[in-house]
Scaffold this active site. Structure first.
Site, PDB file in Angstrom:
ATOM      1  N   PHE A 182      23.580  45.827  62.899  1.00 30.21           N
ATOM      2  CA  PHE A 182      24.289  44.630  62.415  1.00 30.21           C
ATOM      3  C   PHE A 182      25.748  44.565  62.894  1.00 30.21           C
ATOM      4  CE2 PHE A 182      26.743  43.394  58.361  1.00 30.21           C
ATOM      5  CZ  PHE A 182      26.948  42.090  58.778  1.00 30.21           C
ATOM      6  N   THR A 236      33.036  53.743  55.424  1.00 30.16           N
ATOM      7  CA  THR A 236      32.854  52.809  54.313  1.00 30.16           C
ATOM      8  C   THR A 236      33.809  53.119  53.161  1.00 30.16           C
ATOM      9  OG1 THR A 236      31.269  52.311  52.545  1.00 30.16           O
ATOM     10  CG2 THR A 236      30.964  54.380  53.657  1.00 30.16           C
ATOM     11  N   ASP A 237      34.065  52.109  52.330  1.00 33.08           N
ATOM     12  CA  ASP A 237      34.874  52.338  51.122  1.00 33.08           C
ATOM     13  C   ASP A 237      34.084  53.125  50.073  1.00 33.08           C
ATOM     14  OD1 ASP A 237      33.071  50.344  50.387  1.00 33.08           O
ATOM     15  OD2 ASP A 237      34.553  48.984  49.534  1.00 33.08           O
ATOM     16  N   GLU A 238      32.758  53.266  50.289  1.00 33.25           N
ATOM     17  CA  GLU A 238      31.928  53.940  49.276  1.00 33.25           C
ATOM     18  C   GLU A 238      32.257  55.429  49.148  1.00 33.25           C
ATOM     19  OE1 GLU A 238      27.818  52.703  49.183  1.00 33.25           O
ATOM     20  OE2 GLU A 238      28.317  50.819  50.178  1.00 33.25           O
ATOM     21  N   LYS A 267      28.567  59.941  54.603  1.00 32.61           N
ATOM     22  CA  LYS A 267      29.676  59.297  55.323  1.00 32.61           C
ATOM     23  C   LYS A 267      30.987  60.044  55.032  1.00 32.61           C
ATOM     24  CE  LYS A 267      29.616  56.008  57.539  1.00 32.61           C
ATOM     25  NZ  LYS A 267      29.290  55.734  58.985  1.00 32.61           N
ATOM     26  N   ALA A 314      26.767  54.193  64.655  1.00 31.85           N
ATOM     27  CA  ALA A 314      25.393  54.665  64.423  1.00 31.85           C
ATOM     28  C   ALA A 314      25.315  55.410  63.099  1.00 31.85           C
ATOM     29  CB  ALA A 314      24.947  55.581  65.563  1.00 31.85           C
ATOM     30  N   ASN A 372      27.782  40.775  41.765  1.00 35.33           N
ATOM     31  CA  ASN A 372      26.522  40.480  42.468  1.00 35.33           C
ATOM     32  C   ASN A 372      25.890  39.186  41.979  1.00 35.33           C
ATOM     33  OD1 ASN A 372      26.815  42.874  43.855  1.00 35.33           O
ATOM     34  ND2 ASN A 372      25.538  44.046  42.445  1.00 35.33           N
ATOM     35  N   VAL A 410      17.829  41.336  40.936  1.00 35.01           N
ATOM     36  CA  VAL A 410      19.221  41.734  40.664  1.00 35.01           C
ATOM     37  C   VAL A 410      19.194  43.034  39.884  1.00 35.01           C
ATOM     38  CG1 VAL A 410      21.313  41.080  39.404  1.00 35.01           C
ATOM     39  CG2 VAL A 410      20.029  39.342  40.677  1.00 35.01           C
ATOM     40  N   SER A 439      22.294  53.427  56.958  1.00 33.76           N
ATOM     41  CA  SER A 439      23.350  52.693  56.260  1.00 33.76           C
ATOM     42  C   SER A 439      22.962  52.122  54.893  1.00 33.76           C
ATOM     43  CB  SER A 439      23.811  51.524  57.153  1.00 33.76           C
ATOM     44  OG  SER A 439      22.770  50.559  57.275  1.00 33.76           O
ATOM     45  N   TYR A 456      24.010  58.486  50.709  1.00 36.53           N
ATOM     46  CA  TYR A 456      24.636  57.732  51.814  1.00 36.53           C
ATOM     47  C   TYR A 456      26.143  57.974  51.835  1.00 36.53           C
ATOM     48  CZ  TYR A 456      26.923  53.757  54.101  1.00 36.53           C
ATOM     49  OH  TYR A 456      27.756  52.983  54.886  1.00 36.53           O
ATOM     50  N   LEU A 509      17.369  52.854  68.132  1.00 33.05           N
ATOM     51  CA  LEU A 509      16.485  51.764  67.664  1.00 33.05           C
ATOM     52  C   LEU A 509      15.597  52.229  66.502  1.00 33.05           C
ATOM     53  CD1 LEU A 509      15.526  49.988  71.042  1.00 33.05           C
ATOM     54  CD2 LEU A 509      17.343  49.395  69.419  1.00 33.05           C
ATOM     55  N   THR A 510      16.241  52.611  65.417  1.00 32.50           N
ATOM     56  CA  THR A 510      15.501  52.867  64.172  1.00 32.50           C
ATOM     57  C   THR A 510      15.024  51.509  63.654  1.00 32.50           C
ATOM     58  OG1 THR A 510      17.422  52.502  62.740  1.00 32.50           O
ATOM     59  CG2 THR A 510      17.114  54.746  63.604  1.00 32.50           C
TER      60      THR A 510
HETATM   61  P1  NAD Z   1      22.753  49.112  60.523  1.00 32.94           P
HETATM   62  O1  NAD Z   1      21.838  49.929  59.690  1.00 32.94           O
HETATM   63  O2  NAD Z   1      22.537  47.634  60.618  1.00 32.94           O
HETATM   64  O3  NAD Z   1      22.758  49.658  62.027  1.00 32.94           O
HETATM   65  C1  NAD Z   1      22.775  51.029  62.328  1.00 32.94           C
HETATM   66  C2  NAD Z   1      22.418  51.179  63.805  1.00 32.94           C
HETATM   67  O4  NAD Z   1      22.486  52.577  64.131  1.00 32.94           O
HETATM   68  C3  NAD Z   1      21.005  50.711  64.162  1.00 32.94           C
HETATM   69  O5  NAD Z   1      21.019  49.961  65.352  1.00 32.94           O
HETATM   70  C4  NAD Z   1      20.223  52.014  64.340  1.00 32.94           C
HETATM   71  O6  NAD Z   1      19.152  51.890  65.266  1.00 32.94           O
HETATM   72  C5  NAD Z   1      21.316  52.935  64.863  1.00 32.94           C
HETATM   73  N1  NAD Z   1      21.034  54.355  64.596  1.00 32.94           N
HETATM   74  C6  NAD Z   1      20.637  54.915  63.433  1.00 32.94           C
HETATM   75  N2  NAD Z   1      20.462  56.251  63.593  1.00 32.94           N
HETATM   76  C7  NAD Z   1      20.765  56.536  64.888  1.00 32.94           C
HETATM   77  C8  NAD Z   1      20.806  57.721  65.643  1.00 32.94           C
HETATM   78  N3  NAD Z   1      20.486  58.915  65.115  1.00 32.94           N
HETATM   79  N4  NAD Z   1      21.173  57.647  66.947  1.00 32.94           N
HETATM   80  C9  NAD Z   1      21.501  56.454  67.513  1.00 32.94           C
HETATM   81  N5  NAD Z   1      21.479  55.292  66.837  1.00 32.94           N
HETATM   82  C10 NAD Z   1      21.125  55.324  65.536  1.00 32.94           C
HETATM   83  O7  NAD Z   1      24.211  49.444  59.981  1.00 32.94           O
HETATM   84  P2  NAD Z   1      25.504  48.506  59.870  1.00 32.94           P
HETATM   85  O8  NAD Z   1      25.460  47.795  58.590  1.00 32.94           O
HETATM   86  O9  NAD Z   1      25.683  47.786  61.143  1.00 32.94           O
HETATM   87  O10 NAD Z   1      26.642  49.630  59.740  1.00 32.94           O
HETATM   88  C11 NAD Z   1      27.250  50.196  60.896  1.00 32.94           C
HETATM   89  C12 NAD Z   1      28.264  51.230  60.474  1.00 32.94           C
HETATM   90  O11 NAD Z   1      29.253  50.631  59.640  1.00 32.94           O
HETATM   91  C13 NAD Z   1      27.673  52.388  59.666  1.00 32.94           C
HETATM   92  O12 NAD Z   1      28.285  53.571  60.094  1.00 32.94           O
HETATM   93  C14 NAD Z   1      28.054  52.079  58.229  1.00 32.94           C
HETATM   94  O13 NAD Z   1      28.211  53.249  57.487  1.00 32.94           O
HETATM   95  C15 NAD Z   1      29.382  51.360  58.431  1.00 32.94           C
HETATM   96  N6  NAD Z   1      29.726  50.375  57.395  1.00 32.94           N
HETATM   97  C16 NAD Z   1      28.832  49.401  57.051  1.00 32.94           C
HETATM   98  C17 NAD Z   1      29.197  48.448  56.105  1.00 32.94           C
HETATM   99  C18 NAD Z   1      28.252  47.336  55.718  1.00 32.94           C
HETATM  100  O14 NAD Z   1      28.564  46.564  54.794  1.00 32.94           O
HETATM  101  N7  NAD Z   1      27.132  47.151  56.388  1.00 32.94           N
HETATM  102  C19 NAD Z   1      30.456  48.513  55.493  1.00 32.94           C
HETATM  103  C20 NAD Z   1      31.334  49.534  55.875  1.00 32.94           C
HETATM  104  C21 NAD Z   1      30.961  50.458  56.837  1.00 32.94           C
HETATM  105  P1  TYD Z   2      23.851  46.560  49.207  1.00 37.06           P
HETATM  106  O1  TYD Z   2      23.792  45.326  50.036  1.00 37.06           O
HETATM  107  O2  TYD Z   2      22.692  47.492  49.236  1.00 37.06           O
HETATM  108  O3  TYD Z   2      25.221  47.298  49.586  1.00 37.06           O
HETATM  109  P2  TYD Z   2      25.929  48.586  48.885  1.00 37.06           P
HETATM  110  O4  TYD Z   2      24.990  49.218  47.948  1.00 37.06           O
HETATM  111  O5  TYD Z   2      26.216  49.445  50.070  1.00 37.06           O
HETATM  112  O6  TYD Z   2      27.158  48.029  48.224  1.00 37.06           O
HETATM  113  O7  TYD Z   2      24.077  46.129  47.691  1.00 37.06           O
HETATM  114  C1  TYD Z   2      25.194  45.372  47.286  1.00 37.06           C
HETATM  115  C2  TYD Z   2      25.144  45.247  45.775  1.00 37.06           C
HETATM  116  O8  TYD Z   2      23.998  44.454  45.407  1.00 37.06           O
HETATM  117  C3  TYD Z   2      24.957  46.572  45.059  1.00 37.06           C
HETATM  118  O9  TYD Z   2      25.715  46.544  43.847  1.00 37.06           O
HETATM  119  C4  TYD Z   2      23.464  46.634  44.738  1.00 37.06           C
HETATM  120  C5  TYD Z   2      23.113  45.173  44.551  1.00 37.06           C
HETATM  121  N1  TYD Z   2      21.729  44.776  44.937  1.00 37.06           N
HETATM  122  C6  TYD Z   2      20.922  44.061  44.023  1.00 37.06           C
HETATM  123  O10 TYD Z   2      21.334  43.760  42.887  1.00 37.06           O
HETATM  124  N2  TYD Z   2      19.680  43.688  44.431  1.00 37.06           N
HETATM  125  C7  TYD Z   2      19.186  44.005  45.659  1.00 37.06           C
HETATM  126  O11 TYD Z   2      18.017  43.655  45.966  1.00 37.06           O
HETATM  127  C8  TYD Z   2      20.018  44.732  46.585  1.00 37.06           C
HETATM  128  C9  TYD Z   2      19.519  45.108  47.956  1.00 37.06           C
HETATM  129  C10 TYD Z   2      21.286  45.097  46.172  1.00 37.06           C
END
Ligand code: NAD
Ligand code: TYD
Length: 362
Positions: free
Chosen positions: A13, A133-135, A162, A83, A257, A214, A86, A158, A37-38
């Site tokens: 993403f 991440t902020d998590e 991280k 990568a 949420n 939810v 996530s 997770y 490509l997971t």
């Molecule tokens: P995502 O799950 O959409 O994408 C992860 C990508 O990494 C995928 O294309 C997957 O194929 C690839 N991947 C997984 N394991 C791999 C491996 N061993 N080798 C090579 N490629 C691999 O994740 P995202 O939401 O795009 O998040 C990207 C990064 O940003 C992550 O590190 C996540 O922790 C961080 N992040 C995400 C968010 C969020 O809201 N999505 C917020 C803050 C930080």
């Molecule tokens: P998520 O998108 O999984 O991100 P993160 O857990 O990394 O913050 O979830 C965002 C918030 O939404 C989290 O508080 C969990 C909640 N949630 C639901 O209530 N229903 C759902 O089906 C999902 C996927 C998440």
């Protein structure tokens, strides 16, 4: 400056949005994507891009032979490490892959950089940006914000994986002088997000008239940032950030949420009301809010995340540009237009996972 950037996880993403952004923002940039490509990776996320400046390599970041060779063969002078495994819910069901990819994978990348960037010039000009991440900071009560000084207190496998990778990155700066930077960002949303995450899951289910699960009381709070704003922040950190530093990135947009789910319902209702063609494609008679279903809470569910992003605003002049209202409109429009993209995902392996988690999607 001409750069060969290794973008790991570039078919996911945020990674794919970042690759798109970087290829548009400068003709000088060449991108090498390394992605295994997971289930979350999708080559369609990179379709239509300039193949002259983009190379895709299918490979695993835990595979040191592949990673080491790429650094040398592609003359990599910058890394942006997206990568990762996530998704918090998946980390609860099966943490192993999170430990392997998020911790060991980051270690392999750091080692490759340490072995390759050995000259004083390389240590001065190369950059390793670790996207986190902020998590990692844990959960907040009703007040307060995460700053870069907030101690780590991760609560899910997770976030623990991280946090662990963030510590490794920090250690490579202090021990080896590797030019690293770390970003800790809040929740992203926008095009190409895999539909297991809150916003796309709710959008697709609302469009199709499926139930909207939810967790708990729905009052958990997240800070939301439109994905292109995150990409611009990472670019700023890559270009102007101080090595060894961490930067918090957030949207100054706290939402419960349940507020988000209700907003999705409203948007989808109005979309369908004003478009006859769409209403035939997305049939459901009643207001979408009637689809909301409160379900068992996630174990260890963090109550509130909120980011203080003063440092990146002050030092690097970055600011979020897209309001939540605009971002949600664009996002919903994207999922409406790109039905083929998500229908393919929903017809594959993911449907089995979805059904096991939430019951039959149909
Ligand atoms: P995502 O799950 O959409 O994408 C992860 C990508 O990494 C995928 O294309 C997957 O194929 C690839 N991947 C997984 N394991 C791999 C491996 N061993 N080798 C090579 N490629 C691999 O994740 P995202 O939401 O795009 O998040 C990207 C990064 O940003 C992550 O590190 C996540 O922790 C961080 N992040 C995400 C968010 C969020 O809201 N999505 C917020 C803050 C930080
Ligand atoms: P998520 O998108 O999984 O991100 P993160 O857990 O990394 O913050 O979830 C965002 C918030 O939404 C989290 O508080 C969990 C909640 N949630 C639901 O209530 N229903 C759902 O089906 C999902 C996927 C998440």
């Amino acid at each position: 400056m001409k750069r060969n950037i290794l973008v790991t996880g570039g078919a996911g993403f945020i990674g794919a949005n970042f690759v798109r952004h970087m290829l548009e923002s400068s003709d000088e940039t060449r991108v090498v994507v390394l992605d295994s490509l997971t289930y979350a990776g999708n080559l369609e996320n990179l379709s239509g891009l300039d193949e002259g400046r983009l190379k895709f390599v299918k490979g695993d970041i835990t595979d040191s032979a592949v990673v080491d060779a790429l650094f040398v063969d592609e003359k990599i002078d910058a890394v942006v490490n997206f990568a990762a495994e996530s998704h918090v819910d998946r980390s609860i069901l099966g943490p192993k892959a999170f430990i392997e990819t998020n911790i060991m994978g980051t270690f392999v990348l750091l080692e490759a950089a340490r072995k390759t960037w050995t000259s004083p010039e390389a240590l001065k000009s190369c950059r390793f940006v670790h996207v986190s991440t902020d998590e990692v900071y844990g959960s907040l009560g009703d007040t307060g914000y995460f700053t870069e000084e907030t101690p780590f207190s991760p609560n899910s496998p997770y976030s623990a994986s991280k946090a662990s990778s963030d510590h490794l990155v920090r250690a490579y700066f202090h021990t080896y002088g590797l030019p690293v930077l770390t970003t800790n960002c809040s929740n992203n949303y926008g095009p190409y997000q895999f539909p297991e995450k809150l916003i796309p899951l709710m959008v697709l289910n609302a469009l199709d008239g499926k139930s909207l699960p939810v967790y708990g009381d729905g009052k958990n709070v997240r800070d939301w940032l439109y994905v292109t704003d995150h990409c611009k922040a990472i670019e700023a950190v890559l270009d102007k950030g101080r090595t060894g530093e961490t930067y918090n990135i957030g949207g100054r947009c706290e939402m419960q949420n349940i507020e988000i789910v209700k907003l999705v319902c409203k948007e989808v209702d109005s979309l369908i009301e004003f478009d006859e063609g769409l209403s035939l494609r997305y049939p459901y008679e009643k207001p979408r809010e009637t689809l909301i279903k409160y379900v068992t809470d996630r174990p260890g569910h963090d109550r509130r995340y909120a980011i203080d992003c003063d440092k990146i605003e002050r030092e690097l002049g970055w600011k979020p540009e897209v309001t939540f209202e605009e971002g949600m409109k664009k996002t919903i429009e994207w999922y409406v237009t790109e039905r083929a993209w998500w229908e393919k995902i929903l017809s594959g392996e993911y449907l089995k996972y979805y059904d096991a988690q939430y019951g039959n999607r149909g």
